[in-house]
Design an enzyme around this catalytic site. Sequence first.
Site, PDB file in Angstrom:
ATOM      1  N   TYR A 243      68.840 -15.188  -0.811  1.00 56.37           N
ATOM      2  CA  TYR A 243      68.114 -15.034   0.454  1.00 56.37           C
ATOM      3  C   TYR A 243      69.042 -14.913   1.665  1.00 56.37           C
ATOM      4  O   TYR A 243      68.629 -14.447   2.728  1.00 56.37           O
ATOM      5  CB  TYR A 243      67.178 -16.220   0.714  1.00 56.37           C
ATOM      6  CG  TYR A 243      66.019 -16.373  -0.241  1.00 56.37           C
ATOM      7  CD1 TYR A 243      65.604 -15.336  -1.072  1.00 56.37           C
ATOM      8  CD2 TYR A 243      65.312 -17.565  -0.298  1.00 56.37           C
ATOM      9  CE1 TYR A 243      64.544 -15.497  -1.935  1.00 56.37           C
ATOM     10  CE2 TYR A 243      64.243 -17.734  -1.159  1.00 56.37           C
ATOM     11  CZ  TYR A 243      63.865 -16.693  -1.980  1.00 56.37           C
ATOM     12  OH  TYR A 243      62.800 -16.866  -2.820  1.00 56.37           O
TER      13      TYR A 243
ATOM     14  N   HIS B 247      65.956 -18.100 -10.881  1.00 55.45           N
ATOM     15  CA  HIS B 247      65.192 -17.276  -9.948  1.00 55.45           C
ATOM     16  C   HIS B 247      64.574 -16.057 -10.626  1.00 55.45           C
ATOM     17  O   HIS B 247      65.297 -15.253 -11.219  1.00 55.45           O
ATOM     18  CB  HIS B 247      66.160 -16.803  -8.859  1.00 55.45           C
ATOM     19  CG  HIS B 247      65.506 -16.278  -7.613  1.00 55.45           C
ATOM     20  ND1 HIS B 247      66.199 -16.082  -6.454  1.00 55.45           N
ATOM     21  CD2 HIS B 247      64.222 -15.919  -7.345  1.00 55.45           C
ATOM     22  CE1 HIS B 247      65.385 -15.618  -5.531  1.00 55.45           C
ATOM     23  NE2 HIS B 247      64.179 -15.502  -6.046  1.00 55.45           N
TER      24      HIS B 247
HETATM   25  N1  NAP Z   1      60.263 -15.398  -7.395  1.00 60.35           N
HETATM   26  C1  NAP Z   1      60.516 -16.282  -6.437  1.00 60.35           C
HETATM   27  O1  NAP Z   1      61.299 -17.185  -6.647  1.00 60.35           O
HETATM   28  C2  NAP Z   1      59.830 -16.180  -5.104  1.00 60.35           C
HETATM   29  C3  NAP Z   1      59.112 -15.037  -4.770  1.00 60.35           C
HETATM   30  C4  NAP Z   1      58.433 -15.029  -3.559  1.00 60.35           C
HETATM   31  C5  NAP Z   1      58.497 -16.110  -2.702  1.00 60.35           C
HETATM   32  N2  NAP Z   1      59.220 -17.208  -3.053  1.00 60.35           N
HETATM   33  C6  NAP Z   1      59.302 -18.403  -2.170  1.00 60.35           C
HETATM   34  O2  NAP Z   1      58.029 -18.631  -1.605  1.00 60.35           O
HETATM   35  C7  NAP Z   1      58.173 -18.678  -0.192  1.00 60.35           C
HETATM   36  C8  NAP Z   1      56.875 -18.267   0.453  1.00 60.35           C
HETATM   37  O3  NAP Z   1      56.645 -16.876   0.283  1.00 60.35           O
HETATM   38  P1  NAP Z   1      56.478 -15.959   1.540  1.00 60.35           P
HETATM   39  O4  NAP Z   1      57.690 -16.170   2.393  1.00 60.35           O
HETATM   40  O5  NAP Z   1      56.132 -14.591   1.198  1.00 60.35           O
HETATM   41  O6  NAP Z   1      55.300 -16.691   2.299  1.00 60.35           O
HETATM   42  P2  NAP Z   1      53.801 -16.371   2.600  1.00 60.35           P
HETATM   43  O7  NAP Z   1      53.387 -17.586   3.326  1.00 60.35           O
HETATM   44  O8  NAP Z   1      53.003 -15.938   1.428  1.00 60.35           O
HETATM   45  O9  NAP Z   1      53.832 -15.072   3.584  1.00 60.35           O
HETATM   46  C9  NAP Z   1      54.574 -15.094   4.698  1.00 60.35           C
HETATM   47  C10 NAP Z   1      54.288 -13.789   5.499  1.00 60.35           C
HETATM   48  O10 NAP Z   1      53.122 -13.963   6.273  1.00 60.35           O
HETATM   49  C11 NAP Z   1      53.463 -13.961   7.677  1.00 60.35           C
HETATM   50  N3  NAP Z   1      52.763 -15.093   8.285  1.00 60.35           N
HETATM   51  C12 NAP Z   1      52.966 -16.406   8.062  1.00 60.35           C
HETATM   52  N4  NAP Z   1      52.119 -17.150   8.814  1.00 60.35           N
HETATM   53  C13 NAP Z   1      51.361 -16.271   9.526  1.00 60.35           C
HETATM   54  C14 NAP Z   1      50.321 -16.435  10.481  1.00 60.35           C
HETATM   55  N5  NAP Z   1      49.885 -17.651  10.824  1.00 60.35           N
HETATM   56  N6  NAP Z   1      49.763 -15.321  11.004  1.00 60.35           N
HETATM   57  C15 NAP Z   1      50.200 -14.089  10.636  1.00 60.35           C
HETATM   58  N7  NAP Z   1      51.195 -13.876   9.749  1.00 60.35           N
HETATM   59  C16 NAP Z   1      51.763 -14.963   9.196  1.00 60.35           C
HETATM   60  C17 NAP Z   1      54.949 -14.120   7.755  1.00 60.35           C
HETATM   61  O11 NAP Z   1      55.478 -13.386   8.853  1.00 60.35           O
HETATM   62  P3  NAP Z   1      56.002 -14.124  10.195  1.00 60.35           P
HETATM   63  O12 NAP Z   1      57.463 -14.381  10.012  1.00 60.35           O
HETATM   64  O13 NAP Z   1      55.713 -13.118  11.259  1.00 60.35           O
HETATM   65  O14 NAP Z   1      55.212 -15.382  10.353  1.00 60.35           O
HETATM   66  C18 NAP Z   1      55.423 -13.491   6.431  1.00 60.35           C
HETATM   67  O15 NAP Z   1      55.548 -12.102   6.529  1.00 60.35           O
HETATM   68  C19 NAP Z   1      59.380 -17.786   0.095  1.00 60.35           C
HETATM   69  O16 NAP Z   1      59.906 -17.992   1.365  1.00 60.35           O
HETATM   70  C20 NAP Z   1      60.292 -18.234  -1.010  1.00 60.35           C
HETATM   71  O17 NAP Z   1      60.872 -19.476  -0.673  1.00 60.35           O
HETATM   72  C21 NAP Z   1      59.880 -17.259  -4.237  1.00 60.35           C
END
Ligand code: NAP
Length: 326
Positions: A58, A118
């Site tokens: 990341y 991962h």
């Molecule tokens: N295979 C893996 O290991 C894997 C894969 C995927 C994810 N992950 C982990 O899971 C975590 C969470 O996934 P994710 O980061 O995709 O999180 P998510 O919470 O599913 O989506 C976040 C997205 O939504 C937006 N967002 C968040 N709050 C918002 C709000 N209140 N209103 C409008 N837009 C909003 C964010 O943009 P803004 O920045 O504009 O808020 C971002 O683009 C990752 O950070 C990572 O640590 C792991």
Amino acid sequence: MEYRTLGGTGIRVSVAGLGCGGFSRLGLGTGKSEADAIELVHEALDLGINLFDTAAVYGTEAVLGRALAGVPRDRIVIATKAWIPRGAGASAAEVAVASLDRSLGELGTDYIDIFQLHGVSPGAYERASAVIAPALAREREKGKLRHLGVTETGAGDPQHEMLARAVEDGVWGTIMVAFHMMHQNARERVFPRAIANRVGTLSMFAVRNIFSQPRRLRVELQRLAAHGEVAQWLGQAPNPLGFLIHEADGGATSVVDAAYRFVRHEPGVDVVLFGTGNPAHLRADVASILKPPLPETDRRILKKHFGRLVGIGLDPPTDMPSFARH
Ligand SMILES: NC(=O)c1ccc[n+]([C@@H]2O[C@H](COP(=O)([O-])OP(=O)(O)OC[C@H]3O[C@@H](n4cnc5c(N)ncnc54)[C@H](OP(=O)(O)O)[C@@H]3O)[C@@H](O)[C@H]2O)c1
């Protein structure tokens, strides 16, 4: 904040965990500075968040480490990950241990609470459990990590084949699983056995692009309606999930609010990971995660219309190299 015990690990974790990857990467993915990212982490701490999930790929380990530098180590739970390329062959275990050592340095800590492999595909699982995990278990004996975890690939394994094996074999203290309003199959395929075997669960993909970008949601529902996979009205409505928004009697305030509440109250989900680089979103998301479940009627409608969909909305960030798109 609310806290719970993460499966059989015994670790007390906040139900909201700040994800440092995804599209936002603490804001570094959306043009924010490292100082902004550090401030965001401090605000998360102020809100009671104690679990932070990052990964070697990341590019946020170092900034997270700097942000957490002044915090007593036993007050926070650091989860990070090693990505093992398919071509690592016989040296896969060494690659994992080297990644662990690098992560310790980047994060500026003596130990990782949850060290995860991962994005393990079903085809890579045997190597992960039989070759890499034993090597990491030896590093655990040296005190470099507390618990082993494994994360799935999302789009590459929408039926959770890898996790269906991982929850059974006693190797992993935690799993990371894709689950959201339009991708609900972990309810049958993963959560019951994770609960039975006391494997801690971190959920990912609660919102991603599909629920944070109204246009993406509309286009996806038009496509699904055209293929007969959802009701026609969902493909025609300008705000197809608008029926969830009725704050006055306990409904959601927005689609994003609904998305986090939907995941948070699913039996089997210990921690809802959420990602943002925006302090206002951080506050709103934590508030959503701490709200009561969506009304029963809304949950029934979501199950009726979307309960059979698989693999929707799991698209990876396109500005990252393919190996890092998680
Ligand atoms: N295979 C893996 O290991 C894997 C894969 C995927 C994810 N992950 C982990 O899971 C975590 C969470 O996934 P994710 O980061 O995709 O999180 P998510 O919470 O599913 O989506 C976040 C997205 O939504 C937006 N967002 C968040 N709050 C918002 C709000 N209140 N209103 C409008 N837009 C909003 C964010 O943009 P803004 O920045 O504009 O808020 C971002 O683009 C990752 O950070 C990572 O640590 C792991």
